[in-house]
Design an enzyme around this catalytic site. Structure first.
Site, short mmCIF file in Angstrom:
data_model
loop_
_atom_site.label_atom_id
_atom_site.label_comp_id
_atom_site.label_asym_id
_atom_site.label_seq_id
_atom_site.Cartn_x
_atom_site.Cartn_y
_atom_site.Cartn_z
N GLY A 166 -64.50 -21.73 63.58
CA GLY A 166 -64.19 -21.71 62.16
C GLY A 166 -62.72 -22.00 61.94
N GLU A 170 -62.21 -22.63 53.31
CA GLU A 170 -61.14 -23.64 53.28
C GLU A 170 -59.93 -23.18 54.08
OE1 GLU A 170 -61.64 -26.54 52.25
OE2 GLU A 170 -63.15 -26.51 50.69
#
Length: 378
Positions: A133, A364
């Protein structure tokens, strides 16, 4: 009350007025039920596309709105304030189009962008994996050249619009050369081998479908490679700079909405013989909330002006995302406090705003990653 804005032209004022009107008539009446029932509002994205609001920052020659980021983000803030799931979806769609626009060939732009920007095709962005991630260079999904095609295998986690999108912008490994071994691909929905897990059951943004995308011998033509082999991580990071500004704008809209609801309640609710907004303790809390919203807006607009001027803006984008999403978490939490026990019930939407704000500190690029980006730039 709508945010007071300094806009550069009458055309920009008309665009923001159109956005507010559409939000009031089409988004706000639907949001409560759709979020409660976890319904994905696909028709809303088509509506935004027909209104020209889905892809404002892209050139008119490809069907976009030709708007500077300074204007696009303020329209996105209005959408995010009306319906955060839709605001996030608009930002993700713009993010999904960016690689083709910025790194694609002339042929790819002519072939794909008009449909992408019409509102008829919704995009998804596939970068993260379950174990990769915050560190996308650790991704394991692979793309292997096979004659005139690439064959993709792996899984991409936390994909907004997973299973709902019409195309997927997919990052996959084409070599074992670390960060330089990742490439970017355009994968249309319906490609054989493209499968989706059950959507995640999330705390908030329940109107936005998030699912793991599985690539099982997904074969795409070689001309679906965007940019050059090994350029994928650079493409992804450039895309994320713009995407972070989108999330900053959505978070600011969410915070503004929470502030507006808190002010309205504080003017109406009385305690000790006067509206609670007249009590200094509560008034000061609302003042801090207002300062947080204004500072978030100023920060993302400053970053947008760097981008519009063609200047490096990665650090400014990280600051905007960090400030706006941390402030949104604080403002929505304080809005619940202003409403007291009522704020903790689902009779008022502020509890939903608080749940929606939390994830904005995570996707994000987590806010810890934003701090890392900012500190490295110092």
């Amino acid at each position: 009350m709508p945010a007071v804005r300094l806009l550069p032209s009458p055309e920009a004022e008309d665009l923001l007025a159109l956005t507010r009107d559409l939000c009031a008539k089409e988004l706000l009446p639907r949001v409560g039920r759709a979020e409660r029932d976890e319904e994905f509002p696909r028709e809303v994205f088509a509506l935004l596309g027909r209104a020209g609001l889905l892809t404002l920052p892209y050139p008119e020659e490809f069907g976009g709105g030709g708007q500077p980021y300074e204007i696009y983000l303020q329209a996105l803030e209005e959408i995010g304030g009306a319906w955060a799931s839709v605001g996030v979806g608009v930002s993700v769609h713009a993010l999904s189009c960016f690689p083709v626009f910025a790194f694609g060939s002339d042929s790819q732009r002519r072939r794909w962008l008009p449909d992408m920007l019409s509102g008829e095709r919704l995009g998804a962005y596939c970068l993260s994996e379950a174990h990769a991630g915050s560190d996308p260079a650790a991704m394991r999904a692979r793309a292997v050249r096979d004659g005139d095609a690439y064959v993709l295998n792996g899984a991409k986690a936390w994909t907004t619009h997973g299973g709902r999108a019409d195309f997927y912008t997919v990052m996959a490994r084409t070599s074992d050369d670390g960060a330089r071994g990742i490439s970017c691909f355009h994968v249309p929905a319906g490609t054989p081998g493209l499968e989706f897990d059950k959507p995640e059951e999330k705390m908030g943004l329940t109107g936005s479908t998030t699912a793991t995308v599985r690539l099982e011998n997904v074969r795409v033509p070689a001309d679906h490679l965007i940019g050059a082999e090994g350029q994928g991580l650079a493409i992804a990071l450039a895309s994320l700079d713009a995407g972070r500004l989108g999330i900053a704008a959505v978070a600011t809209g969410l915070a503004q909405r929470a502030l507006d609801d808190a002010i309205a309640y504080a003017k109406d609710r009385e305690a000790f013989g006067k509206p609670i907004i007249a009590h200094q303790g509560l008034g000061f809390l609302l003042a801090d909330m207002a300062a947080a919203v204004e500072s978030a807006r100023a920060t993302y607009l400053s970053a947008a002006r760097f981008k519009d001027a063609g200047l490096p803006y990665g650090r400014q984008a990280s600051i905007a995302k960090l400030v706006a999403t941390d402030n949104a978490m604080k403002v929505t939490t304080d809005a619940v406090q202003v409403l007291g026990g009522a704020g903790y019930t689902r009779d008022f939407p502020v509890e939903r705003f608080m749940r929606e704000a939390k994830v904005m500190q995570i996707f994000e690029g987590t806010n810890q990653i934003q701090r890392l980006v900012i500190s490295r730039g110092l």
